[in-house]
Structures are given as C-alpha cells and as structure tokens.
Design an enzyme around this catalytic site. Structure first.
Site: not given
Ligand code: PPE
Length: 311
Positions: A159
């Site tokens: 991330k």
């Molecule tokens: N893909 C991406 C690209 C992504 O950024 C997230 C989280 C996920 C999948 C899902 O991951 P998880 O949160 O572990 O289930 N995105 C973070 C940031 C979003 C935002 O709008 O800012 C989040 O959901 O916290």
C-alpha cells in the site's frame, strides 16, 4: 463534517493535531514515498475494537519491506499500541484509522538510502463512503480506461502512497462520468480490482474473485471469503474477464473503507436484477455482525481499544 483526531500519534507519542505537521520539503510529499494502512474501529459490546488490527499492521510492515524501507525504528507491537491509543485517547467509538510510514527527511533524491522514516497514526470518522441510495441498492460502476499497475511497474502488494495516483486517475474519471466507482483491468486485460476495493462475482450461487497475483491482498476480501465458506458457499479464486462481469448474477466490492457494497450496474448494463443481490446482502450483513462483535466465531478478528463506552 468528518470528525478528525485531536491527538495524532507521531513517531512514538501522542501529540495535538496542530503539532502533527510535516515541512513542505518532506520527500514523501514530493515522490509518494510512503506506505500506509487503512483500518477501522467499530463499536462492540466490549467498547471500540479495531478489526484485524494485527493483520493490518503486519501488512504495513510488509508494504515497507516491499518498497525498501528496511530498517524501521518501530516494532509492530508499538504500532498496534499506538493505533489503539489513537482510538481510545480521542474518544472514538467508530472511526477509520490510518498509520503511515513516510520518507520524512534526509535528502530530496530518488533514493531511500539516507532517508529517515517517520510514522504517524491518525483517525477520523468516515461515514458516507457512498450515498445511502448506492449503499442500499448498489453502485453504478464503469470499467476504467486506466489500467491497474503491472506488478513490475509498481508494487501492487504494497500500500504505497505513490500507487494511489493510479486509483485517483480511475476514480476521478469515474466520478466525472457520473459513476460511483471504477473497476480496473490488469495489464493483460483481466479483471483486477476496484480503485480501493477487491471485486467479487456471484454466478449460479458460486462466488468468484480474481486470484491474489495482481491485486492487493485485501483483509476484507479474506474475511468475506471466510464468511462465505462458513455459510457453505463455494468461493473460487480464478481469472475473470470483463464480459464475465456483465453476465454476473451479482457483483460486489469490498474493502476497509467501502465495507461490502453491491454493484447494480456496470458500463450501463444492469447486473442481475439491477439491485444489490441477495448473496451480497447476506455477506454484507454477516460482515457487519463480525466487525461489531456480534458473531462469536469471528471474535478473534477484534482487538479491543479498552475505551469506556458512554452509557
Ligand atoms: N484494493 C485496493 C487497491 C485497496 O486500496 C484496498 C483498500 C483494497 C483492495 C481492500 O483492502 P482491505 O482494506 O484490506 O480490505 N483500500 C483502502 C483505501 C481506500 C480509500 O478509499 O482510501 C481502504 O479501504 O482502507
């Protein structure tokens, strides 16, 4: 307006928000050289608890390792304690928690050698990620004209703040076109994920999601897979094409910020009945019960912040 932390954890101590500032010549601000996590605290019968806190902090350190921040002066335990302190000391019950490791000082070159990392943890109340209508009925989405990163261009398992330029391009385009969210294809043309969520397809009562190769290994994705299998539903991780999305019975995205959201329309094609589907609704409700401490078998996903809940 979103309620933001009055106290922010900066480099090992809680400081007032006004003191949690960085100078303009902070390398991370110029080059996106920062890695972060997004997690949520939920109100539970035992007070606020951060959902899958340890897993998020482990992923934060993995992101740092992938990007090349190799020697960090903090332990995972300190970040866990700091995250709980931010929730507790700010008096939050439900909030979004954001730890960020960033290139704080050293030089302005494109090189992590000689860079001193900083670490901040803040929180805010993040309500209304989408409109109440979109939450209840499902989102309207488009397939983005922007391609998700190739893993040898940007590190998609990390991330990394800089990665999110790609998501911002796609989400802004999507919003300007009048959609709620964009779905991104990978460099081979297969379905990858949303701009900040993982994607699932339901067809003939089987749930499909792209394999982990090209996407962020979402913790919500992992939780939803566990919940679905516990319901006895079949979940398959396999490559998906854009047209498979068009003929899905149900589509949904999930992530920490988004939680579990149905997609009712993609590229102007109604999905299934054109409303949030029943399996999506069942999983969204079960997820909500899990994060708020209402499901015994998922209690070990919760890390309590030990705040006193107002009567
Ligand atoms: N893909 C991406 C690209 C992504 O950024 C997230 C989280 C996920 C999948 C899902 O991951 P998880 O949160 O572990 O289930 N995105 C973070 C940031 C979003 C935002 O709008 O800012 C989040 O959901 O916290």
């Amino acid at each position: 307006m979103n309620l933001e932390s009055k106290l922010v954890w900066m480099n090992g101590e809680l400081v007032p928000q006004e003191k949690a500032v960085v100078p303009f010549l902070t390398p991370a601000l110029h080059y996106g050289t920062a890695v972060f996590e997004g997690m949520r605290a939920y109100g539970t019968p035992q007070g606020p608890a951060i959902f899958r806190l340890k897993d998020h902090v482990t992923r934060l350190f993995s992101s740092a390792r992938i990007f090349g921040f190799l020697e960090l002066p903090w332990t995972e335990e300190q970040v866990i304690a700091g995250s709980k302190a931010v929730v507790r000391e700010n008096g939050f019950i439900e909030c979004y928690v954001r730890p960020l490791i960033f290139a704080a000082s050293g030089h302005m070159g494109l090189n992590l050698l000689g860079i001193t990392p900083g670490l901040g943890i803040a929180a805010w109340e993040w309500k209304g990620f989408v409109s109440p209508e979109a939450e209840a009925k499902g989102l309207r989405a488009n397939v983005s004209s922007f391609t998700r990163h190739h893993p040898n261009v940007m590190m998609t398992k990390s991330k990394l703040a800089g990665n999110y330029g790609n998501s911002v391009l796609a989400r802004t385009e999507s919003a300007r076109l009048g959609f709620d969210e964009a779905i991104m294809l990978d460099p081979t043309g297969l379905v990858a994920e949303g701009t900040g969520e993982n994607l699932f397809v339901v067809r003939k009562n089987v749930i499909y999601t792209p394999h982990r190769t090209m996407v962020l290994e979402g913790l919500t994705r992992d939780s939803v897979i566990t919940i679905a299998r516990d319901f006895g539903l079949e979940v398959r991780e396999e490559p998906l094409t854009r047209d498979q999305l068009y003929v899905a019975d149900e589509l949904f995205v999930c992530g920490t910020a988004a939680e579990v959201l149905g997609i009712r329309e993609l590229d102007f094609r109604p999905i299934g009945t054109g409303s949030r589907g029943p399996i999506t609704a069942k999983l969204a409700e079960a997820f909500r019960r899990a994060v708020t401490g209402g499901e015994k078998k998922y209690l070990d996903w919760l890390d309590y912040c030990k705040a006193i809940v107002a009567p």
